[in-house]
Design a protein around this motif. Structure first.
Motif, PDB file in Angstrom:
ATOM      1  N   GLN A 222       0.824  -1.204   0.000  1.00  0.00           N
ATOM      2  CA  GLN A 222       0.000   0.000   0.000  1.00  0.00           C
ATOM      3  C   GLN A 222       0.860   1.257   0.000  1.00  0.00           C
ATOM      4  OE1 GLN A 222      -2.683   0.205   3.342  1.00  0.00           O
ATOM      5  NE2 GLN A 222      -3.951   1.784   2.398  1.00  0.00           N
ATOM      6  N   ARG A 223       1.936   1.243   0.768  1.00  0.00           N
ATOM      7  CA  ARG A 223       2.804   2.424   0.852  1.00  0.00           C
ATOM      8  C   ARG A 223       3.446   2.748  -0.488  1.00  0.00           C
ATOM      9  NH1 ARG A 223       8.503   2.940   4.339  1.00  0.00           N
ATOM     10  NH2 ARG A 223       9.218   4.838   3.254  1.00  0.00           N
ATOM     11  N   PHE A 224       3.949   1.714  -1.173  1.00  0.00           N
ATOM     12  CA  PHE A 224       4.723   1.971  -2.395  1.00  0.00           C
ATOM     13  C   PHE A 224       3.899   1.842  -3.681  1.00  0.00           C
ATOM     14  CE2 PHE A 224       8.070   0.348   0.616  1.00  0.00           C
ATOM     15  CZ  PHE A 224       8.674   1.577   0.810  1.00  0.00           C
ATOM     16  N   GLY A 225       2.642   1.416  -3.561  1.00  0.00           N
ATOM     17  CA  GLY A 225       1.820   1.257  -4.745  1.00  0.00           C
ATOM     18  C   GLY A 225       2.314   0.140  -5.644  1.00  0.00           C
ATOM     19  N   VAL A 226       2.820  -0.903  -5.033  1.00  0.00           N
ATOM     20  CA  VAL A 226       3.372  -2.044  -5.754  1.00  0.00           C
ATOM     21  C   VAL A 226       2.649  -3.299  -5.282  1.00  0.00           C
ATOM     22  CG1 VAL A 226       5.448  -3.446  -6.120  1.00  0.00           C
ATOM     23  CG2 VAL A 226       5.631  -0.955  -5.980  1.00  0.00           C
ATOM     24  N   PRO A 227       2.178  -4.170  -6.171  1.00  0.00           N
ATOM     25  CA  PRO A 227       1.563  -5.421  -5.708  1.00  0.00           C
ATOM     26  C   PRO A 227       2.510  -6.189  -4.785  1.00  0.00           C
ATOM     27  CG  PRO A 227       1.227  -5.139  -8.064  1.00  0.00           C
ATOM     28  CD  PRO A 227       2.181  -4.057  -7.637  1.00  0.00           C
ATOM     29  N   ALA A 228       1.969  -6.822  -3.759  1.00  0.00           N
ATOM     30  CA  ALA A 228       2.803  -7.492  -2.762  1.00  0.00           C
ATOM     31  C   ALA A 228       3.757  -8.491  -3.403  1.00  0.00           C
ATOM     32  CB  ALA A 228       1.920  -8.186  -1.718  1.00  0.00           C
ATOM     33  N   GLU A 229       3.276  -9.196  -4.423  1.00  0.00           N
ATOM     34  CA  GLU A 229       4.119 -10.207  -5.063  1.00  0.00           C
ATOM     35  C   GLU A 229       5.248  -9.595  -5.886  1.00  0.00           C
ATOM     36  OE1 GLU A 229       0.463  -9.573  -7.686  1.00  0.00           O
ATOM     37  OE2 GLU A 229       0.944  -9.759  -5.538  1.00  0.00           O
ATOM     38  N   GLU A 230       5.218  -8.269  -6.094  1.00  0.00           N
ATOM     39  CA  GLU A 230       6.269  -7.597  -6.865  1.00  0.00           C
ATOM     40  C   GLU A 230       7.218  -6.778  -5.986  1.00  0.00           C
ATOM     41  OE1 GLU A 230       4.691  -5.407 -10.163  1.00  0.00           O
ATOM     42  OE2 GLU A 230       3.334  -7.045 -10.750  1.00  0.00           O
ATOM     43  N   LEU A 231       7.050  -6.851  -4.657  1.00  0.00           N
ATOM     44  CA  LEU A 231       7.980  -6.159  -3.774  1.00  0.00           C
ATOM     45  C   LEU A 231       9.382  -6.731  -3.941  1.00  0.00           C
ATOM     46  CD1 LEU A 231       5.821  -5.959  -0.523  1.00  0.00           C
ATOM     47  CD2 LEU A 231       6.556  -4.018  -1.931  1.00  0.00           C
ATOM     48  N   MET A 232      10.365  -5.842  -3.906  1.00  0.00           N
ATOM     49  CA  MET A 232      11.755  -6.239  -4.112  1.00  0.00           C
ATOM     50  C   MET A 232      12.558  -5.948  -2.842  1.00  0.00           C
ATOM     51  SD  MET A 232      11.500  -7.460  -7.100  1.00  0.00           S
ATOM     52  CE  MET A 232      13.212  -7.711  -7.591  1.00  0.00           C
ATOM     53  N   PRO A 233      13.793  -6.427  -2.743  1.00  0.00           N
ATOM     54  CA  PRO A 233      14.588  -6.212  -1.527  1.00  0.00           C
ATOM     55  C   PRO A 233      14.719  -4.746  -1.122  1.00  0.00           C
ATOM     56  CG  PRO A 233      15.621  -7.882  -2.881  1.00  0.00           C
ATOM     57  CD  PRO A 233      14.478  -7.335  -3.686  1.00  0.00           C
ATOM     58  N   TRP A 234      14.711  -3.831  -2.093  1.00  0.00           N
ATOM     59  CA  TRP A 234      14.889  -2.418  -1.756  1.00  0.00           C
ATOM     60  C   TRP A 234      13.614  -1.791  -1.162  1.00  0.00           C
ATOM     61  CZ3 TRP A 234      16.149  -4.233  -6.724  1.00  0.00           C
ATOM     62  CH2 TRP A 234      15.125  -4.152  -7.678  1.00  0.00           C
ATOM     63  N   HIS A 235      12.531  -2.545  -1.103  1.00  0.00           N
ATOM     64  CA  HIS A 235      11.319  -2.032  -0.469  1.00  0.00           C
ATOM     65  C   HIS A 235      11.319  -2.255   1.045  1.00  0.00           C
ATOM     66  CE1 HIS A 235       9.522  -2.291  -4.671  1.00  0.00           C
ATOM     67  NE2 HIS A 235       9.324  -1.030  -4.299  1.00  0.00           N
ATOM     68  N   TYR A 236      12.346  -2.895   1.556  1.00  0.00           N
ATOM     69  CA  TYR A 236      12.402  -3.181   2.991  1.00  0.00           C
ATOM     70  C   TYR A 236      13.301  -2.162   3.697  1.00  0.00           C
ATOM     71  CZ  TYR A 236       9.812  -7.240   1.567  1.00  0.00           C
ATOM     72  OH  TYR A 236       8.842  -8.046   1.030  1.00  0.00           O
ATOM     73  N   ALA A 237      13.565  -2.390   4.975  1.00  0.00           N
ATOM     74  CA  ALA A 237      14.088  -1.332   5.843  1.00  0.00           C
ATOM     75  C   ALA A 237      15.549  -0.990   5.612  1.00  0.00           C
ATOM     76  CB  ALA A 237      13.887  -1.706   7.309  1.00  0.00           C
ATOM     77  N   GLU A 238      16.336  -1.965   5.213  1.00  0.00           N
ATOM     78  CA  GLU A 238      17.765  -1.708   5.037  1.00  0.00           C
ATOM     79  C   GLU A 238      18.323  -2.736   4.072  1.00  0.00           C
ATOM     80  OE1 GLU A 238      20.281  -3.939   6.900  1.00  0.00           O
ATOM     81  OE2 GLU A 238      18.472  -5.101   6.643  1.00  0.00           O
ATOM     82  N   PRO A 239      19.587  -2.648   3.683  1.00  0.00           N
ATOM     83  CA  PRO A 239      20.071  -3.425   2.543  1.00  0.00           C
ATOM     84  C   PRO A 239      19.984  -4.946   2.670  1.00  0.00           C
ATOM     85  CG  PRO A 239      21.539  -1.577   2.938  1.00  0.00           C
ATOM     86  CD  PRO A 239      20.573  -1.597   4.081  1.00  0.00           C
ATOM     87  N   PHE A 240      19.904  -5.484   3.892  1.00  0.00           N
ATOM     88  CA  PHE A 240      19.909  -6.941   4.051  1.00  0.00           C
ATOM     89  C   PHE A 240      18.588  -7.505   4.575  1.00  0.00           C
ATOM     90  CE2 PHE A 240      24.381  -5.630   4.527  1.00  0.00           C
ATOM     91  CZ  PHE A 240      24.960  -6.398   3.520  1.00  0.00           C
ATOM     92  N   PHE A 241      17.602  -6.669   4.846  1.00  0.00           N
ATOM     93  CA  PHE A 241      16.351  -7.097   5.470  1.00  0.00           C
ATOM     94  C   PHE A 241      16.642  -7.867   6.760  1.00  0.00           C
ATOM     95  CE2 PHE A 241      12.301  -9.858   5.259  1.00  0.00           C
ATOM     96  CZ  PHE A 241      11.558  -8.938   5.973  1.00  0.00           C
ATOM     97  N   GLN A 242      17.477  -7.257   7.599  1.00  0.00           N
ATOM     98  CA  GLN A 242      17.769  -7.859   8.893  1.00  0.00           C
ATOM     99  C   GLN A 242      17.058  -7.116  10.028  1.00  0.00           C
ATOM    100  OE1 GLN A 242      22.092  -7.373   8.593  1.00  0.00           O
ATOM    101  NE2 GLN A 242      22.055  -5.899  10.272  1.00  0.00           N
ATOM    102  N   ARG A 243      16.381  -6.021   9.678  1.00  0.00           N
ATOM    103  CA  ARG A 243      15.578  -5.280  10.647  1.00  0.00           C
ATOM    104  C   ARG A 243      14.199  -5.027  10.062  1.00  0.00           C
ATOM    105  NH1 ARG A 243      20.190  -2.040  10.603  1.00  0.00           N
ATOM    106  NH2 ARG A 243      19.033  -0.349   9.613  1.00  0.00           N
ATOM    107  N   ALA A 244      13.249  -4.796  10.945  1.00  0.00           N
ATOM    108  CA  ALA A 244      11.886  -4.519  10.498  1.00  0.00           C
ATOM    109  C   ALA A 244      11.755  -3.053  10.094  1.00  0.00           C
ATOM    110  CB  ALA A 244      10.895  -4.841  11.609  1.00  0.00           C
ATOM    111  N   PRO A 245      11.019  -2.773   9.014  1.00  0.00           N
ATOM    112  CA  PRO A 245      10.751  -1.371   8.661  1.00  0.00           C
ATOM    113  C   PRO A 245       9.833  -0.727   9.702  1.00  0.00           C
ATOM    114  CG  PRO A 245      10.164  -2.892   6.863  1.00  0.00           C
ATOM    115  CD  PRO A 245      10.374  -3.712   8.084  1.00  0.00           C
ATOM    116  N   MET A 246       9.850   0.595   9.757  1.00  0.00           N
ATOM    117  CA  MET A 246       8.840   1.299  10.531  1.00  0.00           C
ATOM    118  C   MET A 246       7.487   1.094   9.840  1.00  0.00           C
ATOM    119  SD  MET A 246      10.299   2.549  13.130  1.00  0.00           S
ATOM    120  CE  MET A 246      11.996   2.799  13.653  1.00  0.00           C
TER     121      MET A 246
END
Length: 529
Positions: A222-246
């Protein structure tokens, strides 16, 4: 026999201490300046350190004494002999290997310390990249920042692979199948126990993680206007997805805007009856060019010169990191100076990680928000409900990330010549459920993670440390009512955790403190049910 062993220990300790202090000082200089002179000095100090531990004569002597129980009933002497045996066993290398390893590690230290991602001609710090991935809503700009954070990979990948080969050669000479298994064994972790534990935890966290990530993905979609199945690594909180986004529930970073993180840390440790001001006075806390972008704690001399390095910004991440590093520091500072110098340390790195992770997690404790940030009881209770969910999400994300790193290292050291680029993304897809960007299997994204190069066979200690910290927390809840603002909790740490130093095996030390050896069920019950 004990007198001759003690005399040998005294002689070894004098050499060990001198080299240890020099190495720690040179490492601090290199991390805080990044200059060619500092890097050359650390290279020379590392070479001397490695040559000391490579000496086969003390290795054979301490091994013989350890295997035969020559120290008899003198428990502390026996433990010292055992620790020196393990130290010399880890260090057995020939002079040519030492020279090459030293050169590679120096080059890698330089690369990671001075690396800055470049986006549109601008050099960006790691903090700047994290800020983009926290705030930016434009997917293309996020992609550019994420890809820029990976630019270091191709520069260092060949050196890391060669380093893995050299580490394996040392392990083979000592009779081990590979470096990863040797390193775990000589650090008092059974490799088969660890691998089995991680496989079992992967099974138990699979569905809880899938559900948690699906909820997160729905919000990010919803935030990025991208279908969930098309989310990419850069849509997460930091470069390795080792922390949760706000998330929309609460942007914690707003709670720290304009706050003095150092003062908040002082209040936190004061509430436990722990004095950390001298540590902070010796420390390097804010970012600048040429400085290491990570965070760490060092005990320079095992005699009280404890320092931390951070790159503070007024965010949840750096508040957590400051409390975390001071957890390491308080542990070091409160180990009794009347212990033998060799025993003035933690029983295992996972034990000090447990302390650090416990303290960092206080940023999600409603009592901490009330006492340190001045939240009202109602606001603190509301934050507590949100924080419990965030803590669960954070730990599920991080546990799956640990599985990526540990399994990657395990398989890399089994065969460093394999296709590591493809292996990395297979593990990322399996454990983190991230979608691989097209063509990334041709890029050495694994080499962008500092630990794989310069802190090998380390990452499991974070997860094991979290498990241990949960056992401590359970004991504290039952016996003193909690942690924040409770001097009795500080007394528990000083008397039951810090005071023994490394006189005991880490699992015996845990049992000494809580009455129970490491039990992963605490983690599973809290986060995976």
């Amino acid at each position: 026999m004990s007198d001759s062993i003690r005399a040998a220990v005294d002689q070894t300790t004098a050499q060990f201490r001198e080299l240890y202090i020099e190495l720690c000082l040179r490492e601090w200089d290199a991390a805080t300046t990044g200059t060619p002179e500092a890097l050359q000095a650390i290279s020379e100090a590392r070479a001397k350190w490695m040559r000391f531990w490579a000496d086969p004569t003390p290795y054979q002597q301490y091994k013989a004494w350890d295997d035969s129980g020559a120290a008899g009933s003198e428990a502390h002497l026996a433990r010292i002999v055992h620790l020196l045996h393990l130290g010399f066993a880890q260090g057995q290398r020939d002079p040519a290997t030492i020279d090459e390893v030293t050169q590679l590690e120096t080059a890698l230290t330089d690369a990671y310390t001075n690396f800055r991602a470049e986006v549109e001609g601008q050099r960006l710090t790691a903090n700047a990249i994290d800020q983009i991935l926290a705030d930016e809503n434009d997917s293309e700009k996020r992609r550019e920042a994420w890809e820029a954070s990976k630019q270091i990979g191709p520069r260092v990948a060949d050196q890391i692979r060669r380093l893995a080969e050299l580490r394996n050669e040392a392990a083979w000479r000592m009779g081990y199948p590979n470096f990863h298994r040797m390193s775990l064994t000589l650090n008092e972790l059974d490799p088969d126990w660890l691998y089995s534990l991680l496989d079992e935890l992967a099974r138990k966290t699979e569905e809880p993680f899938r559900r948690a990530k699906a909820e997160l993905d729905a919000e990010l979609s919803q935030r990025f206007g991208v279908p969930a199945e098309e989310l990419m690594p850069w849509h997460y909180a930091e470069p390795f997805f080792q922390r949760a986004p706000m998330t929309s529930a609460l942007n914690y970073d707003t709670l720290f805007a304009g706050r003095d993180l150092v003062q908040l840390a002082l209040q936190t440790y004061d509430g436990l009856g722990m004095e950390v001001r001298p540590i902070l006075d010796r420390s390097d806390l804010f970012e600048r060019e040429g400085k290491d972008q990570h965070a760490f704690c060092t005990h320079i001399d095992r005699e009280g010169d404890v320092r931390i390095l951070c790159n503070l910004k007024p965010t949840l991440r750096w508040m957590e990191t400051l409390l975390h590093e001071l957890g390491h520091a308080a542990y070091d500072a409160y180990i009794p100076k009347n212990l033998h110098w060799v025993l003035r340390s933690f029983p295992h790195i996972l034990t000090t990680e447990a302390m650090a992770m416990l303290m960092g997690a206080l940023t999600l404790d409603p009592e901490w928000h009330q006492q340190m940030l001045g939240a009202s009881p109602q606001d603190a209770a509301h934050i507590g409900d949100i924080s419990a969910r965030r803590f669960r999400l954070e730990e599920l994300i991080f546990a799956r990330w640990v599985m990526v790193v540990v399994n990657f290292e395990r398989l890399m050291y089994e065969d460093p010549s394999r296709d590591l680029n493809r292996l990395w993304w297979e593990l990322v897809e399996k454990y983190q459920l991230l979608k691989k960007p097209e063509g990334r299997e041709t890029m050495p994204d694994w080499a962008t993670k500092y630990h794989i190069a310069l802190a090998p066979a380390y990452y499991q200690n974070y997860l094991l440390g979290r498990m241990m910290s949960l056992q401590w927390t359970d004991w504290l809840q039952r016996n003193v009512g909690g942690i924040v603002g409770r001097p009795a909790a500080g007394e528990f740490f000083r008397e039951r955790i810090f005071a023994p130093g490394s006189t005991l095996h880490w699992n015996d030390a845990l049992e000494h403190a809580t009455g129970e050896k490491l039990n992963p069920d605490y983690f599973v019950r809290k986060f995976a049910q």
